[in-house]
Design an enzyme around this catalytic site. Structure first.
Site, short mmCIF file in Angstrom:
data_model
loop_
_atom_site.label_atom_id
_atom_site.label_comp_id
_atom_site.label_asym_id
_atom_site.label_seq_id
_atom_site.Cartn_x
_atom_site.Cartn_y
_atom_site.Cartn_z
N GLY A 1 0.85 -1.19 0.00
CA GLY A 1 0.00 0.00 0.00
C GLY A 1 0.88 1.24 0.00
O GLY A 1 0.53 2.29 0.49
N GLN B 1 -1.84 7.23 1.17
CA GLN B 1 -1.54 8.43 1.96
C GLN B 1 -0.52 8.13 3.05
O GLN B 1 0.46 8.85 3.22
CB GLN B 1 -2.85 8.94 2.61
CG GLN B 1 -2.66 10.18 3.47
CD GLN B 1 -3.87 10.53 4.33
OE1 GLN B 1 -4.81 9.75 4.47
NE2 GLN B 1 -3.85 11.71 4.91
N ILE C 1 -0.49 -2.17 -5.76
CA ILE C 1 -1.11 -2.89 -6.87
C ILE C 1 -0.81 -2.20 -8.21
O ILE C 1 -0.89 -2.80 -9.27
CB ILE C 1 -2.63 -3.02 -6.63
CG1 ILE C 1 -3.22 -4.12 -7.51
CG2 ILE C 1 -3.33 -1.68 -6.83
CD1 ILE C 1 -4.55 -4.64 -7.02
N TYR D 1 -16.06 -0.42 6.74
CA TYR D 1 -14.64 -0.13 7.03
C TYR D 1 -14.39 -0.31 8.54
O TYR D 1 -13.47 -1.02 8.94
CB TYR D 1 -14.33 1.29 6.60
CG TYR D 1 -13.01 1.85 7.04
CD1 TYR D 1 -12.94 2.82 8.03
CD2 TYR D 1 -11.84 1.44 6.44
CE1 TYR D 1 -11.72 3.36 8.41
CE2 TYR D 1 -10.61 1.97 6.81
CZ TYR D 1 -10.57 2.93 7.80
OH TYR D 1 -9.36 3.46 8.18
N LYS E 1 -12.19 -3.09 10.61
CA LYS E 1 -11.12 -2.72 11.55
C LYS E 1 -11.36 -3.40 12.90
O LYS E 1 -10.42 -3.88 13.53
CB LYS E 1 -11.05 -1.20 11.71
CG LYS E 1 -10.58 -0.46 10.46
CD LYS E 1 -9.22 -0.97 9.99
CE LYS E 1 -8.69 -0.21 8.78
NZ LYS E 1 -7.41 -0.77 8.29
C1 VAH Z 1 -11.38 7.69 7.07
N1 VAH Z 1 -9.19 8.77 7.21
O1 VAH Z 1 -11.88 8.79 7.19
C2 VAH Z 1 -9.91 7.53 7.45
C3 VAH Z 1 -9.82 7.20 8.90
C4 VAH Z 1 -10.70 7.74 11.15
C5 VAH Z 1 -10.64 8.17 9.76
O2 VAH Z 1 -10.18 5.90 9.15
O3 VAH Z 1 -12.00 6.73 6.69
#
Ligand code: VAH
Length: 319
Positions: free
Chosen positions: A6, A10, A33, A142, A146
């Protein structure tokens, strides 16, 4: 040798730079990738984190001893393709954890870093000074990935002795490479608008206070965690690491100190609901106690440094 997967992202792009300073360019392999590095990294390999055999081949060829697995879809892009986000975020991590388990058994241990996020918290998590151990009911795919990823990291450490370490990153602010679809990225776009002398239409309301961190602090936290002796690491899910907390109104006020005519308007959109599910500030007592973490950069320094360095992102991808 260190492998960053990756590396065009960023965080990845700046980790490659920092790790190159610490280990030497010949000891840092940047992987993504894309067919080639977007940042002129010294050594680059095209790697799809879902291709476990390819990762094993690169690790074996270079004698890699540390892997930073940063390939993922973030909160906003994840909501547009939930199954793709789940597959990439979970299988990408699992491939690295499985490889680390195999290599430990073969006597060639891999130390692993994987980023968690404040997105792993949810609407029922205590929102102020969120504790290390807290109720977590994330509402984005997301955030769910996590939370699940943290469980996997702790499992692979406890069951197989894999030395995997993780940080719940706040929203990361940086100028070197464009962010990839995060809810907190208003705090980067606002600087581009201010630099161009434009008004910024913010997609979050003025009082949306979120935990944030400036990239130099985020990179330092990552390397300090990875360099700490294993016996000091008490948390094998992911550490709360606090940088600073602010809301769009406070950020705009900090920018106005350097750009007096800067104006902001507020037009909350679908991303407001994501931000509202996240905490306002973090308690990072465990990180302070276990490996001496402390944030160094506050809001005024962040704003001044961003304005001093930010350019149109397109300039960075001239390659
Ligand atoms: C996002 N910058 O906004 C990421 C991060 C907590 C924010 O996980 O998804």
């Amino acid at each position: 040798r260190v492998l960053v997967i990756g590396a065009n992202g960023q965080i990845g792009s700046e980790l490659v730079e920092a790790l190159t300073v610490n280990h030497g360019a010949e000891n840092v392999i940047a992987a993504d990738i894309a067919p080639r590095s977007l940042f002129g990294a010294h050594c680059y390999e095209t790697v799809d984190v879902l291709d476990k055999d390819r990762i094993a081949q690169v690790v074996e060829r270079y004698g890699v001893t540390q892997v930073y697995q940063l390939a993922a879809l973030l909160s906003v892009t994840g909501e547009q393709a939930p199954l793709k986000a789940w597959t990439l975020n979970m299988n990408g991590l699992l491939n690295i954890l499985e490889l680390a388990r195999d290599r430990k058994q073969a006597g060639k241990p891999l130390k692993v870093f994987w980023p968690s996020s404040i997105a792993a918290f949810g609407p029922h998590t205590p929102a102020v000074d969120t504790p290390q151990l807290a109720v977590m009911d994330p509402t984005t795919i997301y955030g769910i990935s996590k939370q699940a990823g943290e469980r996997l990291c702790e499992y692979y450490f406890s069951k197989f002795g894999v030395d995997v370490r993780s940080i719940r990153y706040p929203g990361i602010i940086s100028y070197k490479s464009p962010p990839g679809g995060g809810t907190t990225d208003y705090a980067i776009a606002i600087f581009h608008a201010a630099k161009r002398g434009e008004r910024y239409a913010c997609y979050l309301g003025p009082d949306t206070t979120l935990p944030m961190i400036y990239m130099p602090d985020a990179i330092r936290a990552t390397i300090e965690l990875m360099d700490a002796p294993a016996e000091q690491i008490r948390v094998r899910s992911a550490y709360n690491v606090a940088g600073l907390s602010f809301n769009p109104r406070e950020l705009a006020q900090a920018i106005k100190k350097s750009v007096p005519g800067f104006e902001i308007s507020y037009q909350p959109d679908h991303r407001q609901a994501i931000a509202d599910s996240w905490p306002h500030s973090l308690d990072d007592t465990y990180a302070r106690a276990d490996w001496g973490w402390h944030a160094a950069i506050g809001l005024d320094q962040l704003a001044q440094d961003m304005l001093a360095h930010i350019e149109a992102p397109a300039l960075h991808h001239a390659a």
